[in-house]
Design an enzyme around this catalytic site. Sequence first.
Site, PDB file in Angstrom:
ATOM      1  N   TYR A 292      -2.766  22.748   8.662  1.00 56.58           N
ATOM      2  CA  TYR A 292      -2.410  21.990   8.412  1.00 56.58           C
ATOM      3  C   TYR A 292      -3.289  20.898   6.736  1.00 56.58           C
ATOM      4  CZ  TYR A 292      -2.188  21.375  13.217  1.00 56.58           C
ATOM      5  OH  TYR A 292      -2.177  21.911  14.824  1.00 56.58           O
ATOM      6  N   GLU A 366     -15.710   4.056  27.107  1.00 56.04           N
ATOM      7  CA  GLU A 366     -13.457   3.715  27.544  1.00 56.04           C
ATOM      8  C   GLU A 366     -13.583   2.025  26.515  1.00 56.04           C
ATOM      9  OE1 GLU A 366     -13.429   4.561  31.652  1.00 56.04           O
ATOM     10  OE2 GLU A 366     -13.034   6.029  31.548  1.00 56.04           O
TER      11      GLU A 366
END
Length: 389
Positions: A292, A366
């Site tokens: 990449y 979370e």
Amino acid sequence: MDWHDVPDTVFERMVAVRRDLHRHPELAFEEERTAARIVAELETLGIPASYRGKGSGVIARLEPLKGGPVIALRADMDALPGEETTDLPFASTVEGTMHACGHDAHVAMVLGAAHLLAASPPGIGVRFLFQPAEERGGGARTVIAEGGLEGVTAIFGAHVTQHYRVGEIMVAEGVITAQSDKFAIDVHGRGGHGARPHEAIDAVVIAGLLITALQTLVSREVDPLHPSVVTIGSVHAGTAPNVIAGSARLEGSIRTTVPEVRDHIHHGIRRMARACADLHNARLDVRIDPGYPPVVNTFRESELARRAAAGVVGERSMVRPEHPSMGGEDFSFYLQKVPGCFMRFGARGEGQEYVPLHSSSFDIDEAVLRVGAACFDRLVREAVAFYPP
Ligand code: NI
């Protein structure tokens, strides 16, 4: 919207999606179940989505018919090979596969943003891109080939990281990730009896010499102010203690942030392999696979992202890195086509010990889902003034 103000209903849906994906991770280009879940979620929000089946991305549009600027938000969908070692109640149920890079969270937060944006349309087009295979294969190119960037004005995305605490966001312009390339070197000598080295050409000795020599590329030949890495991660040779190995294989990866350094290291690996071959009368084959390209955030879009991020977490929780990360990220393929910015969202909870990405015990707090959804939502709304129709 401050990130704490993301409605609980939206947060609970993000958590449900994230845990569902975490339980059912899928490897690069196999994200069929994941995509189906995303399409179903978007349907309940009334956002039309297209999905061409296994190996493809999910492309969804919240765009006015009249055209105008379009902001793309990107999430990656794939998991990694490896056995999960967390004790989470929603740990992976798929043997040898795990969401160890937080892409389950990326999907959930972009869906959360879709929820917020659909509830109160922002006055600018929004494209949601859920791409396959970030970890392997460059799925970003698949989404581009499927027309994901057509008509897109600017693109934004983010990665969760435990480097920062929940509620912290990193935004920087310019180069933020390294170019990552892989290489493999095959040493062809001649096998023989362990007691009769004069009849053989020992591939293990040649490999050992080369391994040491390659370490001097970065330490002795590259400007120390240009971050770069050469790592040999795998070495294979030989079958028995008393047999001289006729061949050996070395595999490694190269990380660079400056094109000239990259060229120098590529040439250097070939030069040293040639020298080792001459030195020992062997043959060495070098293969370098380009990986990449670096992620290069554009100036203007970084400013927009920074402004939006500061709006949801506050100026004091904005982080600026001193150096680019040596990790690779295929968001770079989008940035070769359109301007944009890739951010990092802190995901380490209060009292949580740092766990690196790709670790078998990787997990997030979370609460970062609230941060991500709020940040993307705000970014789109601020973009209205940035990109007049
Ligand atoms: Ni990742």
